[in-house]
Write an enzyme that holds these catalytic residues in place. Structure first.
Site, PDB file in Angstrom:
ATOM      1  N   GLY A  61      62.598   9.031 -28.332  1.00  6.13           N
ATOM      2  CA  GLY A  61      63.428  10.160 -28.032  1.00  6.13           C
ATOM      3  C   GLY A  61      62.880  11.648 -28.140  1.00  6.13           C
ATOM      4  N   HIS A 112      53.549   3.983 -29.601  1.00  5.86           N
ATOM      5  CA  HIS A 112      54.372   3.380 -28.509  1.00  5.86           C
ATOM      6  C   HIS A 112      53.563   1.908 -28.139  1.00  5.86           C
ATOM      7  CE1 HIS A 112      57.287   6.419 -27.681  1.00  5.86           C
ATOM      8  NE2 HIS A 112      56.344   7.245 -28.084  1.00  5.86           N
TER       9      HIS A 112
END
Ligand code: XMP
Length: 513
Positions: free
Chosen positions: A54, A171
């Protein structure tokens, strides 16, 4: 009950990608907003939860948080990027809010892993990971060990094996992270103990059984546009209920040139289905007269579709079900749930109050586009149909910017047909995910045969993408673009300029409206 993993969305840009990666591992997953009550999570009883990244810092007042009770459910959790920081922060670890960029990491980063940890077992002990963060974890919470580090990031991954809580600052869902998919797989299979039941064969069997049970001996009208989604939905329903299904193709005057005939031919010759073509160009155009706002247009078109289908249901069956080929991204982008509304896909408008379908059947509503295509292939649909480019339900209505009139639709149809023809001839059509022409409603000055012109501009758009949630503008060779432009200007009356749209998604969307 299908085994489910929840992707808890904290607003990161890779949320769809995480979901697709999980599904690629044959595990069903759903994206839920961080505002979902914990009771709902308990009800779903997922095999695991993934916190997404986020854009925020855990210290921002407006940053999304979740009740720490979630860590007590006994369900394995993997926090990614912001999700990892949130896990650390919520459980008493230390997150450093980096005021400057000195410790931030963006892009490919050398990372060392502890391969004795379940997440990284049997993988190399170092490799590139994809980082995108400013804040970082300096101290993991009690009970956690550090399982990866980089030059700038002391806690690039952390684990509490006993509680099955894991966090990665990088990620794993992004291709640039070496072995990222294997790490996700390890979380799903070794930590969450998933069995991998999400396979398209199983999907077809269970969906067919569900449809049969739901429909009983009633009739179903399916809105068929001839696009991939509604065609696959038609095949699935036909397998389930055969002739209790009537496919209704509405020619609303906003189809590509010759498209109506193509759909009619395909579905009357190839399939043994009840097929009805309803021509209602004039009715649609009358309703759209004077309307320029894109959302208003989409709503009018969606509502009119419902009216046509409802009339058909009453005519054919008295009462019955309505079915449509809605897919997962339609629902997400239409802003169902808490996701931001990007645009209301035509099949997501509200059903008018006086229409009383038994129910709406959307057999593909949880599937991504590539999954829909896989189902289509398994059902034996012809390759050309399964791999057709998508065409939006509101048709050229969202490509004629501003007011829709028969004349403007005609200009667009002609220009679009030329673009398609040139792309096919050059062999480029196959390489594109989607391409089309837009009529923005801009007039410009030109010169033709020594005389001044003041006429319409058209834009050509071509994109490549796997999932239509993100897309790249296509690098079509200049000579092909040149031929398209020449032909459009020479052959289509009232067009004197052609431009090429070089916007990716995001920040653009594929369609202009
Ligand atoms: P956007 O413009 O949202 O498009 O980036 C993504 C994909 O969805 C198609 N699209 C639609 N399909 N009803 C549909 O069935 C719609 O209202 C709609 N709007 C966009 C678009 O053509 C692209 O393939």
């Amino acid at each position: 009950m299908k085994e489910t993993v929840i992707v808890l969305d904290f607003g990161g840009q890779y949320n769809q990608l995480i979901a697709r990666r999980v599904r690629e591992c044959n595990v069903y997953c759903e994206i839920l907003p961080y505002t979902v009550p914990i009771e709902r999570i308990r009800e779903i009883d997922p095999k695991g939860i993934i916190f997404t990244g986020g854009p925020n810092s855990v210290y921002d007042e407006s940053s999304p948080h979740y009740t720490p009770e979630i860590f007590e459910l006994g369900i394995p959790i993997l926090g990614i990027c912001y999700g990892c920081q949130l896990m650390a922060y919520s459980l008493g670890g230390e997150v450093v809010s980096a005021e400057d960029n000195s410790v931030s990491e963006y892009g490919k980063t050398d990372t060392a892993y502890r391969t004795d940890n379940i997440l990284f077992k049997n993988l190399p002990d170092s490799g590139i990971s994809w980082m995108s963060h400013r804040d970082y974890i300096s101290q993991p919470p009690e009970g956690f060990v550090v399982t990866a580090a980089t030059a700038h990031c002391p806690v690039a991954a952390m684990a509490n094996d006993k509680k099955k809580l894991y966090g990665v600052q990088f990620h794993p869902e992004v291709n640039h992270t070496q072995n990222g998919k294997k790490m996700l797989r390890s979380f799903l299979y070794n930590v969450c103990e998933c069995e991998g039941t999400w396979k398209m064969d199983n999907f077809i069997d269970t969906t067919v059984a569900q449809i049969k049970e739901q429909v009983g001996d009633k009739g179903v009208v399916l809105g068929l546009s001839g696009g991939v989604d509604s065609s696959v939905a038609a095949a699935l329903l036909s397998k389930a209920i055969g002739k209790q299904l009537t496919c209704v193709f509405v020619d609303q005057g906003l189809m590509r040139k010759d498209e109506g005939d193509f759909v009619e031919n395909t579905f009357t010759k190839l399939f043994d289905m009840n097929f009805v073509r309803v021509n209602c160009q004039d009715e649609f155009l009358a309703k759209l007269k004077g309307i320029t706002d894109p959302e208003e247009k989409r709503n009018i078109i969606g509502t009119e579709f419902f009216n046509v289908f409802w009339n058909k249901i009453r005519e054919s069956y008295g009462s019955g079900f309505f079915a449509q080929g809605t897919i997962y991204p339609d629902r997400i982008e239409s802003g169902k749930g808490d996701a931001a509304k990007i645009k209301t896909h035509h099949n997501q408008v509200e059903v008018p109050k006086d229409i009383k379908f038994e129910d709406i059947i959307e057999p593909l509503k949880d599937l991504f586009k590539d999954e829909v295509r896989a189902v289509g292939e398994k059902l034996g649909l012809p390759h050309e149909l399964v791999w057709r480019q998508p065409f939006p339900g509101p048709g050229l209505g969202v490509r004629v910017i501003g007011e829709i009139t028969a004349e403007r639709v005609k200009i667009l149809q002609e220009a679009d047909a030329i673009f398609r023809d040139e792309m096919k001839k050059s062999g480029y059509a196959e390489k594109m995910s989607q391409f089309f022409v837009v009529l923005p409603g801009v007039k410009t000055v030109g010169v033709m045969g020594d005389a001044r012109t003041y006429d319409e501009l058209v834009a050509i758009r071509a994109v490549t993408t796997d999932d239509f949630m993100t897309a790249d503008w296509a690098k079509i060779p200049y000579d092909i673009l040149g031929s398209v432009s020449n032909r459009i200007i020479n052959e289509v009356e009232h067009v004197n300029r052609v431009v090429y749209d070089i916007t990716s998604k995001p920040p653009g969307t594929v369609e202009w409206e």
